[in-house]
Design an enzyme around this catalytic site. Structure first.
Site: not given
Ligand code: IDP
Ligand code: MG
Length: 132
Positions: A112, A9, A115, A102, A85, A126, A49, A91, A57
């Site tokens: 973070n 990212k 992805h 992470r 993962r 994807e 997304y 996350t 968010f």
């Molecule tokens: P993941 O990347 O671990 O699968 P997801 O829930 O799919 O997590 O969320 C996608 C992306 O959205 C996250 O990697 C992060 O960059 C962002 N994100 C997720 N939850 C939050 C939040 O509560 N606040 C801000 N950004 C978030």
């Molecule tokens: Mg995800």
């Protein structure tokens, strides 16, 4: 061999951590089989997304994902999706286990650093999104 998609990212490309991430992946037994560097358009980031439509968010996430270079790549390994993962961690880096990518380099729950696809079905979608 199973495949999954990882994206380095913008927070990580900006801090010169592309090589670091790839090193972690290769050391863990993943093989990089396709890779590209690009910037995403807003519509591409929204499409990628789309599963998060309606989440509070999402707008900030899209703005972040188009703010700099990203490096999507296809990774091959046995049990690739689950193992990736596990390697990248939770996350929110505050909750990410010791030794995960992470935990090591992410800045906060949004920035973070990486992805990783969350299921074989989403990995296929994807991979097609970036490398059709
Ligand atoms: P993941 O990347 O671990 O699968 P997801 O829930 O799919 O997590 O969320 C996608 C992306 O959205 C996250 O990697 C992060 O960059 C962002 N994100 C997720 N939850 C939050 C939040 O509560 N606040 C801000 N950004 C978030
Ligand atoms: Mg995800």
């Amino acid at each position: 061999m199973d495949k999954t998609l990882l994206i380095v990212k913008p927070d990580a490309t900006e801090r010169n951590l592309i090589g670091h991430v790839i090193g972690r992946l290769e050391k863990a037994g993943f093989r990089v089989v396709q890779m590209r560097m690009q910037t995403l358009s807003e519509s591409q980031a929204r499409e990628f997304y789309a599963v998060h439509e309606g989440k509070p968010f999402l707008d900030d996430l899209v703005a972040f994902m188009i703010s700099g270079l990203v490096v999507p790549m296809v990774l091959e390994k046995d049990n690739a999706v689950e193992d990736l993962r596990t390697l990248i961690g939770a996350t929110n880096p505050a909750n990410a286990a010791c030794g995960t990518v992470r935990q090591e380099i992410a800045l906060d729950v949004q920035r973070n650093s990486v992805h990783g696809s969350d299921s074989n079905e989403n990995a296929a979608k994807e991979i097609a999104f970036f490398f059709s």
